[in-house]
Motif scaffolding. Structure first.
Motif, PDB file in Angstrom:
ATOM      1  N   LEU A 171      -3.385  12.768  12.503  1.00 32.38           N
ATOM      2  CA  LEU A 171      -2.944  11.404  12.812  1.00 32.38           C
ATOM      3  C   LEU A 171      -2.335  10.742  11.584  1.00 32.38           C
ATOM      4  O   LEU A 171      -1.312  10.037  11.683  1.00 32.38           O
ATOM      5  N   HIS A 172      -2.937  10.973  10.430  1.00 26.46           N
ATOM      6  CA  HIS A 172      -2.404  10.372   9.209  1.00 26.46           C
ATOM      7  C   HIS A 172      -1.015  10.923   8.892  1.00 26.46           C
ATOM      8  O   HIS A 172      -0.122  10.174   8.460  1.00 26.46           O
ATOM      9  N   GLY A 208      -2.392   2.510  12.445  1.00 31.10           N
ATOM     10  CA  GLY A 208      -2.760   3.890  12.707  1.00 31.10           C
ATOM     11  C   GLY A 208      -3.070   4.655  11.440  1.00 31.10           C
ATOM     12  O   GLY A 208      -4.005   5.465  11.400  1.00 31.10           O
ATOM     13  N   SER A 209      -2.302   4.416  10.376  1.00 28.38           N
ATOM     14  CA  SER A 209      -2.565   5.079   9.107  1.00 28.38           C
ATOM     15  C   SER A 209      -3.889   4.633   8.513  1.00 28.38           C
ATOM     16  O   SER A 209      -4.635   5.435   7.945  1.00 28.38           O
ATOM     17  N   GLU A 214       1.113  12.046  11.094  1.00 25.75           N
ATOM     18  CA  GLU A 214       2.042  11.536  12.098  1.00 25.75           C
ATOM     19  C   GLU A 214       2.473  10.113  11.798  1.00 25.75           C
ATOM     20  O   GLU A 214       3.619   9.737  12.072  1.00 25.75           O
ATOM     21  N   THR A 215       1.565   9.298  11.244  1.00 30.63           N
ATOM     22  CA  THR A 215       1.919   7.928  10.887  1.00 30.63           C
ATOM     23  C   THR A 215       2.667   7.854   9.570  1.00 30.63           C
ATOM     24  O   THR A 215       3.191   6.794   9.214  1.00 30.63           O
ATOM     25  N   ALA A 233       0.926   0.323   8.633  1.00 23.84           N
ATOM     26  CA  ALA A 233       0.587   0.618  10.017  1.00 23.84           C
ATOM     27  C   ALA A 233      -0.914   0.750  10.194  1.00 23.84           C
ATOM     28  O   ALA A 233      -1.614   1.351   9.376  1.00 23.84           O
ATOM     29  N   ALA A 255       1.657   4.993   5.885  1.00 21.96           N
ATOM     30  CA  ALA A 255       2.399   3.749   5.707  1.00 21.96           C
ATOM     31  C   ALA A 255       2.052   3.077   4.401  1.00 21.96           C
ATOM     32  O   ALA A 255       0.977   3.291   3.839  1.00 21.96           O
TER      33      ALA A 255
END
Length: 388
Positions: free
Chosen positions: A37-38, A51-52, A40-41, A49, A44
């Motif tokens: 996930l990190h 998500g990050s 993919e984000t 972001a 930032a």
């Protein structure tokens, strides 16, 4: 037939090294999921972001749990592998946590400044602005320029407004500049921490850790005797270490709302860490290890302690641990915030009003430290109760 679960608090229930292996594989899988996930984000920029941020938090959470389990149950694991793995996971967790720590510390200190200077809440500010109480001052730019409203004459030539009491007025004058100074210092520290975290995530050292965790997700290096060895004695040893450390704390002093000795030392020019804080920080780490050991036992029953309190109402849960952990987290945050205020007060050539505001802020955070100790004392001494 309803699925049966082991009760992790039942000393007769058998929990062996196989449960530890399953727990470590699950945490390694969570680590790899957070890492994906990190990536993919895109990691930032600071304050970027959400998500990050969530991915970095999940990475830290899994790294802490793997490292804590390796420490508590190390006799059941390959010694060379675990001794190499634990420091690397601690390095990763600490590096990823610095940015959030600086951000939370700045927010805590600015909120305290507003409270102390007469504002009950932190109002919304434009970028670069640092505010103090609206009844006390008009705030300028990031430089902290302040015009005391209480001393400003009416634009139509009317009389000046009544001046506030000297203590509040002195604090208000310095609060804006103190806030600007703290914002500069902690924002710079946070930016550097973010850069350090990005460099760490791109380093060969981190890739080596990630490769080991990927192997852990499928293969746990247990000792030959681990599959038939019970986990409860090792978990009980972790609990005993926590109990001994708590017994060594000055809980009698923490039972009083005011600890003059701690405040006097905190106001001294000595930049060394506060001597009373170390044992409390150690208890916080031991409490975390104890909680993680309970998680391993509860994982064998199919749920975490908190999930068991929700899904299995008959299963006991020690809510004392939750309250104690929250109090110790508050203790750490307040002590680190007080240290940041003291560090800012040592900045050369700052105005006396700024130094005064930082001194009041430091004392306020040291009182928060004492309040957290008192809360821990109250939580720890009460008897454990069952889940509702």
């Amino acid at each position: 037939m309803a699925q049966q679960h082991l009760d992790p608090t039942d000393p007769t229930a058998e929990v062996t090294g196989d449960a530890l292996a399953a727990y470590l594989r699950a945490q390694a899988t969570e680590f790899l999921r957070a890492l994906r996930l990190h990536r993919e984000t895109g990691g930032a920029p600071a304050g970027g972001a959400e998500g990050s941020v969530d991915a970095a938090r999940a990475l830290r959470r899994s790294a802490r749990r793997i490292s804590g389990s390796l420490h508590t149950f190390r006799p059941l694991l390959d010694s060379d592998w675990s001794e190499e793995m634990r420091p690397e996971l601690a390095w990763l967790s600490g590096t990823l946590g610095l940015e959030h720590a600086y951000e939370a510390r700045l927010e805590r200190l600015l909120l305290a400044l507003h409270r102390l200077s007469g504002s009950a809440a932190l109002p919304a500010q434009p970028v670069g602005a640092v505010a103090v109480g609206p009844a006390d001052a008009a705030v300028g730019s990031r430089t902290g320029t302040v015009r005391p409203r209480a001393l400003a004459a009416d634009s139509a030539g009317g009389p000046a407004r009544p001046a506030p009491v000297p203590e509040r007025g002195s604090l208000t004058v310095g609060a804006a500049k103190a806030g600007a100074l703290l914002e500069r210092q902690l924002t710079l520290a946070r930016t550097r921490a973010h850069s350090t975290a990005l460099q760490a995530l791109g380093s060969s050292r981190f890739h080596a850790v990630a490769d080991r965790v990927a192997v852990l997700a499928s293969e746990v290096p247990l000792t030959p005797a681990a599959p038939t060895t019970g986990l409860r004695p090792l978990a009980a040893a972790a609990q005993e270490r926590l109990t001994d450390a708590v017994a060594a704390l000055p809980l009698v002093t923490a039972g009083h709302p005011y600890n003059a000795e701690a405040l006097v030392h905190g106001l001294s020019p000595d930049p060394s860490p506060h001597p009373q804080d170390g044992p409390w920080h150690q208890v916080r780490l031991l409490l975390r290890l104890h909680r993680y050991a309970r998680e391993v036992l509860c994982a064998a029953a199919g749920a975490s302690p908190l999930e068991r309190s929700r899904e299995f109402p008959g299963a006991p849960v020690d809510v004392r641990l939750l309250a104690a952990a929250q109090a110790l987290n508050r203790h750490r945050d307040a002590s680190e915030a007080a240290a940041a205020a003291a560090q800012a007060a040592r900045t050369p050539r700052i105005a006396p009003a700024t130094a005064y505001a930082l001194g009041v802020l430091h004392a306020d955070q040291r009182h928060e430290v004492e309040a957290a100790r008192f809360a821990f004392q109250q939580a720890w001494r009460q008897q454990a109760v069952g889940a509702p």
